[in-house]
Design a protein around this motif. Structure first.
Motif: not given
Ligand SMILES: Nc1ncnc2c1ncn2[C@@H]1O[C@H](COP(=O)(O)OP(=O)(O)OP(=O)(O)O)[C@@H](O)[C@H]1O
Length: 330
Positions: A82-83, A110-121, A135-142
């Motif tokens: 999920n990360f 897998g049953g979680y409300d959200y997942r985490i995307i870690f964007l380095d640099e 825009r991508t962040m907005e598209q998937f912020s739900h």
């Protein structure tokens, strides 16, 4: 693993495990320092209410570690599913990064409300690429939370900053680095002298990754890690040597100052930029009058700028020493 970390792994015969990974704290509570940030991150986890985050600050201070710890605390043993960890400066371009974000955010949860995307640099992205990211962040912020990591938060466009809770990681304190170094040494059964610890803390300059890599590299050289082995392995000069060079110049002895500089560059393996950094860090600790310190800092600023612009390092450093020596004669 970064290139530098991989290098340490390779140059550490017989010890395949890289200590920065082995001792990466798994929980927020185990992270050293950042007393103002960690409780706030813990609160998001406790309240199960994670906003997008932006973690700014120097290398090796725990931005990735804190992000992984948040994921471990939210998802437990499922955290890796999920990360998603991505590098924004992926050489294949922002489109590849965006495609990976989309695939991850769209795949089944897998049953979680959200997942985490870690964007380095994230600060390596151009402003156009950052607008696309926004825009991508907005598209998937739900169903996705972004954690953006960067060295310079001022390089991140305002529309992204305003969508994130912003945390500024600072260089780690001497006591935070010392605590971690001693903990690891004890665990690895390594004998580190007090001056060895001081040298590691000094060479690290607030960067925990540097301190731990320095400890591991010095430990390979012998049974005891002391000042000698640390300075030999970390391309750091003893503060006294740097001070000696400045004093020789200020006393008007350019030849001696130049020869000390030569030793720092050739024998100690310092780059010109390292000499500048060390001079800058120690300037107020030298036994100089306030006037002399101010002049030194003024010259350092100039030389630093010129070196960054591509000027010849050695020439610039010698010119600085010559100017300090000439002042004495005036
Ligand atoms: N605050 C800390 N407490 C304990 N260990 C730390 C801390 N910060 C860093 N470390 C150690 O240093 C290693 C590198 O840290 P990390 O990857 O979190 O740095 P970062 O801030 O994300 O750096 P970069 O900007 O280069 O990505 C970790 O694996 C961990 O072992």
């Amino acid at each position: 693993m970064s290139e530098a970390d991989a290098e340490t792994a390779e140059s550490t015969p017989g010890r395949t495990e890289v200590w920065i990974e082995k001792y990466r704290p798994e929980t927020l509570d185990d992270i050293k320092g950042h007393e103002d940030i960690i409780p706030r991150l813990s609160q998001y986890v406790e309240q199960d209410d994670l906003p997008h985050l932006m973690l700014g600050g120097p290398a090796g201070t725990g931005k990735t570690t804190a992000s992984q710890a948040v994921a471990r605390e939210i998802y437990g043993s499922d955290w890796r599913d999920n990360f998603l960890e991505l590098n924004a400066s992926d050489q294949r371009g922002i489109d590849v990064v965006r495609d990976r974000i989309k695939n991850f955010a769209r795949s089944s949860f897998g049953g979680y409300d959200y997942r985490i995307i870690f964007l380095d640099e994230a600060d390596a992205l151009t402003s156009d690429a950052q607008s696309a990211l926004r825009r991508t962040m907005e598209q998937f912020s739900h169903n996705t939370r972004f954690i953006l990591s960067c060295n310079y938060s001022s390089q991140i466009i305002d529309p992204i900053q305003s969508r994130c809770a912003v945390f500024r990681f600072t260089e780690l304190s001497e006591s935070a680095i010392e605590a971690q170094v001693r903990e690891i040494a004890e665990n690895e059964d390594i004998d580190v002298t007090d001056d060895g610890v001081d040298a590691l803390v000094y060479a690290a300059a607030g960067d925990m990754r540097k301190a731990i890599n320095g400890l591991q590299a010095a430990a390979v050289m012998g049974d005891t890690v002391d000042e000698e082995s640390v300075f030999a392995i970390t391309a750091t000069a003893r503060p006294e040597e740097v001070e000696q060079m400045v004093e020789q110049a200020i006393d008007g002895d350019f030849t001696a100052a130049r020869s000390t500089l030569e030793t720092l560059l050739m024998d100690r393996g310092l780059a010109g930029g390292d000499v500048i950094d060390q001079l800058h860090r120690s300037a107020w600790e030298f036994d100089l009058s306030e006037d002399a310190t101010v002049r030194l800092l003024e010259r350092l600023g100039e030389v630093d700028y010129r070196i960054t612009e591509g000027a010849n390092e050695r020439l610039q450093l010698e010119a600085m020493l010559a100017a300090l020596a000439l002042e004495n004669e005036a």
